[in-house]
Write a protein that holds these residues in place. Structure first.
Motif, PDB file in Angstrom:
ATOM      1  N   GLU A  54       0.853  -1.186   0.000  1.00 34.14           N
ATOM      2  CA  GLU A  54       0.000   0.000   0.000  1.00 34.14           C
ATOM      3  C   GLU A  54       0.894   1.242   0.000  1.00 34.14           C
ATOM      4  OE1 GLU A  54      -3.284  -0.032  -0.393  1.00 34.14           O
ATOM      5  OE2 GLU A  54      -3.126  -2.213  -0.498  1.00 34.14           O
ATOM      6  N   PRO A  55       0.505   2.248  -0.759  1.00 36.76           N
ATOM      7  CA  PRO A  55       1.335   3.460  -0.825  1.00 36.76           C
ATOM      8  C   PRO A  55       1.262   4.266   0.467  1.00 36.76           C
ATOM      9  CG  PRO A  55      -0.666   3.733  -2.114  1.00 36.76           C
ATOM     10  CD  PRO A  55      -0.657   2.314  -1.645  1.00 36.76           C
ATOM     11  N   ALA A  56       2.342   4.951   0.755  1.00 34.39           N
ATOM     12  CA  ALA A  56       2.374   5.877   1.888  1.00 34.39           C
ATOM     13  C   ALA A  56       1.540   7.100   1.526  1.00 34.39           C
ATOM     14  CB  ALA A  56       3.808   6.285   2.191  1.00 34.39           C
ATOM     15  N   TYR A  57       0.977   7.717   2.530  1.00 35.55           N
ATOM     16  CA  TYR A  57       0.174   8.917   2.303  1.00 35.55           C
ATOM     17  C   TYR A  57       1.065  10.133   2.456  1.00 35.55           C
ATOM     18  CZ  TYR A  57      -4.402  11.034   1.820  1.00 35.55           C
ATOM     19  OH  TYR A  57      -5.493  11.680   1.336  1.00 35.55           O
ATOM     20  N   SER A  58       1.002  11.032   1.527  1.00 34.63           N
ATOM     21  CA  SER A  58       1.803  12.251   1.582  1.00 34.63           C
ATOM     22  C   SER A  58       1.426  13.069   2.815  1.00 34.63           C
ATOM     23  CB  SER A  58       1.543  13.077   0.314  1.00 34.63           C
ATOM     24  OG  SER A  58       1.957  14.408   0.487  1.00 34.63           O
ATOM     25  N   ILE A  59       2.406  13.444   3.601  1.00 37.68           N
ATOM     26  CA  ILE A  59       2.156  14.242   4.810  1.00 37.68           C
ATOM     27  C   ILE A  59       1.545  15.583   4.447  1.00 37.68           C
ATOM     28  CG2 ILE A  59       3.265  15.435   6.753  1.00 37.68           C
ATOM     29  CD1 ILE A  59       5.244  13.071   6.843  1.00 37.68           C
ATOM     30  N   ASP A  60       2.056  16.208   3.393  1.00 38.44           N
ATOM     31  CA  ASP A  60       1.500  17.497   2.963  1.00 38.44           C
ATOM     32  C   ASP A  60       0.037  17.347   2.545  1.00 38.44           C
ATOM     33  OD1 ASP A  60       3.865  18.858   3.431  1.00 38.44           O
ATOM     34  OD2 ASP A  60       4.569  18.640   1.362  1.00 38.44           O
ATOM     35  N   LYS A  63      -2.121  16.901   5.667  1.00 41.07           N
ATOM     36  CA  LYS A  63      -2.299  18.174   6.384  1.00 41.07           C
ATOM     37  C   LYS A  63      -3.356  19.038   5.710  1.00 41.07           C
ATOM     38  CE  LYS A  63       2.332  18.615   8.359  1.00 41.07           C
ATOM     39  NZ  LYS A  63       3.598  19.366   8.303  1.00 41.07           N
ATOM     40  N   LYS A  64      -3.424  18.952   4.386  1.00 38.22           N
ATOM     41  CA  LYS A  64      -4.397  19.745   3.631  1.00 38.22           C
ATOM     42  C   LYS A  64      -5.736  19.028   3.482  1.00 38.22           C
ATOM     43  CE  LYS A  64      -0.735  21.936   0.948  1.00 38.22           C
ATOM     44  NZ  LYS A  64      -0.067  22.005  -0.354  1.00 38.22           N
ATOM     45  N   GLY A  65      -5.817  17.788   3.962  1.00 38.80           N
ATOM     46  CA  GLY A  65      -7.044  17.017   3.851  1.00 38.80           C
ATOM     47  C   GLY A  65      -7.357  16.595   2.432  1.00 38.80           C
ATOM     48  N   LEU A  66      -6.320  16.354   1.612  1.00 38.86           N
ATOM     49  CA  LEU A  66      -6.525  16.014   0.212  1.00 38.86           C
ATOM     50  C   LEU A  66      -6.714  14.517   0.000  1.00 38.86           C
ATOM     51  CD1 LEU A  66      -3.858  18.277  -1.538  1.00 38.86           C
ATOM     52  CD2 LEU A  66      -6.319  18.687  -1.294  1.00 38.86           C
ATOM     53  N   SER A  67      -7.642  14.181  -0.852  1.00 40.48           N
ATOM     54  CA  SER A  67      -7.844  12.816  -1.323  1.00 40.48           C
ATOM     55  C   SER A  67      -7.561  12.811  -2.814  1.00 40.48           C
ATOM     56  CB  SER A  67      -9.280  12.366  -1.061  1.00 40.48           C
ATOM     57  OG  SER A  67      -9.534  12.303   0.318  1.00 40.48           O
ATOM     58  N   GLY A  68      -7.296  11.634  -3.364  1.00 38.36           N
ATOM     59  CA  GLY A  68      -7.034  11.563  -4.787  1.00 38.36           C
ATOM     60  C   GLY A  68      -6.731  10.158  -5.242  1.00 38.36           C
ATOM     61  N   CYS A  69      -6.158  10.060  -6.428  1.00 38.40           N
ATOM     62  CA  CYS A  69      -5.839   8.759  -7.010  1.00 38.40           C
ATOM     63  C   CYS A  69      -4.723   8.909  -8.036  1.00 38.40           C
ATOM     64  CB  CYS A  69      -7.069   8.142  -7.656  1.00 38.40           C
ATOM     65  SG  CYS A  69      -7.826   9.181  -8.926  1.00 38.40           S
ATOM     66  N   VAL A  70      -4.096   7.788  -8.311  1.00 40.55           N
ATOM     67  CA  VAL A  70      -3.075   7.706  -9.349  1.00 40.55           C
ATOM     68  C   VAL A  70      -3.362   6.444 -10.154  1.00 40.55           C
ATOM     69  CG1 VAL A  70      -0.617   7.379  -9.843  1.00 40.55           C
ATOM     70  CG2 VAL A  70      -1.309   8.852  -7.961  1.00 40.55           C
ATOM     71  N   THR A  71      -3.422   6.576 -11.458  1.00 38.51           N
ATOM     72  CA  THR A  71      -3.565   5.420 -12.341  1.00 38.51           C
ATOM     73  C   THR A  71      -2.316   5.353 -13.208  1.00 38.51           C
ATOM     74  OG1 THR A  71      -5.964   5.690 -12.385  1.00 38.51           O
ATOM     75  CG2 THR A  71      -4.989   4.310 -14.098  1.00 38.51           C
ATOM     76  N   ALA A  72      -1.730   4.165 -13.239  1.00 39.08           N
ATOM     77  CA  ALA A  72      -0.514   3.971 -14.023  1.00 39.08           C
ATOM     78  C   ALA A  72      -0.672   2.752 -14.923  1.00 39.08           C
ATOM     79  CB  ALA A  72       0.691   3.778 -13.113  1.00 39.08           C
ATOM     80  N   PHE A  91      -4.898  12.628  -9.728  1.00 39.86           N
ATOM     81  CA  PHE A  91      -5.759  13.664  -9.157  1.00 39.86           C
ATOM     82  C   PHE A  91      -5.485  13.770  -7.675  1.00 39.86           C
ATOM     83  CE2 PHE A  91      -9.506  15.353  -7.139  1.00 39.86           C
ATOM     84  CZ  PHE A  91      -9.809  16.439  -7.936  1.00 39.86           C
ATOM     85  N   PRO A  92      -5.273  14.980  -7.191  1.00 38.60           N
ATOM     86  CA  PRO A  92      -4.860  16.180  -7.914  1.00 38.60           C
ATOM     87  C   PRO A  92      -3.523  15.935  -8.618  1.00 38.60           C
ATOM     88  CG  PRO A  92      -5.317  16.703  -5.594  1.00 38.60           C
ATOM     89  CD  PRO A  92      -5.373  15.230  -5.740  1.00 38.60           C
ATOM     90  N   LYS A  93      -3.342  16.587  -9.717  1.00 40.51           N
ATOM     91  CA  LYS A  93      -2.195  16.373 -10.594  1.00 40.51           C
ATOM     92  C   LYS A  93      -0.884  16.389  -9.806  1.00 40.51           C
ATOM     93  CE  LYS A  93      -2.324  16.090 -15.063  1.00 40.51           C
ATOM     94  NZ  LYS A  93      -2.809  14.823 -15.580  1.00 40.51           N
ATOM     95  N   GLY A  94      -0.176  15.265  -9.823  1.00 40.44           N
ATOM     96  CA  GLY A  94       1.162  15.178  -9.253  1.00 40.44           C
ATOM     97  C   GLY A  94       1.259  15.023  -7.747  1.00 40.44           C
TER      98      GLY A  94
END
Length: 156
Positions: A54-60, A63-72, A91-94
């Motif tokens: 499972e991927p680590a969650y970005s600390i930044d 802190k901003k309460g962001l959710s998203g996804c990455v498709t590769a 989403f969000p981009k990058g």
């Protein structure tokens, strides 16, 4: 005579360089392309996930309460490891790209009994990142719409 000595030494050094880390060039591998939505379920006929990280969650992002996804789109090579990738949606981009790719690099697959030749395949993998609870104030509604959580293209 001395020039022959240096030439021989240079050839030995160059031949040693070639033998270090013989990684396949992802551009030279012949893949079965199973990355489209119509073929997404076929990857299980070739490869089964034996190690999912499972991927680590970005600390930044947290802190901003962001959710998203990455498709590769991921290349699974003959050794059952990821040998190439391309981010096809983010989403969000990058924001979650590096965490998603770091996790995918640790994934391992085993060839199925039907895939005795260990045929490399391209497949699409979606990783979701969702903040829960009071920290979900960020972009949860937009992320749910864009990422369609729970409706992964493959293997998430």
């Amino acid at each position: 005579m001395q020039s022959k000595y240096w030439l021989a030494l240079a050839l030995v050094a160059l031949s040693g360089c070639k033998s270090v880390s013989e990684q396949p060039d992802p551009n030279q591998i012949k893949y079965v392309d199973l990355s489209s939505e119509a073929k997404k379920d076929l990857v299980e006929q070739y490869w089964q996930v034996t190690k999912r990280v499972e991927p680590a969650y970005s600390i930044d992002a947290a802190k901003k309460g962001l959710s998203g996804c990455v498709t590769a789109t991921v290349g699974i090579g003959a050794t059952g490891e990821m040998v190439g990738y391309k981010i096809t949606d983010s989403f969000p981009k990058g924001v979650f790209d590096s965490q998603g790719l770091a996790a995918l690099k640790k994934w391992r697959w085993q060839a199925t009994e039907a895939n005795v030749d260990k045929v490399p395949v391209l497949t699409s993998i979606k990783l979701d990142f969702m903040v829960h609870g009071p920290d979900s104030r960020g972009n949860l509604a937009a992320a749910k719409e864009h990422c369609q959580f729970g409706k992964a293209p493959n293997q998430s």
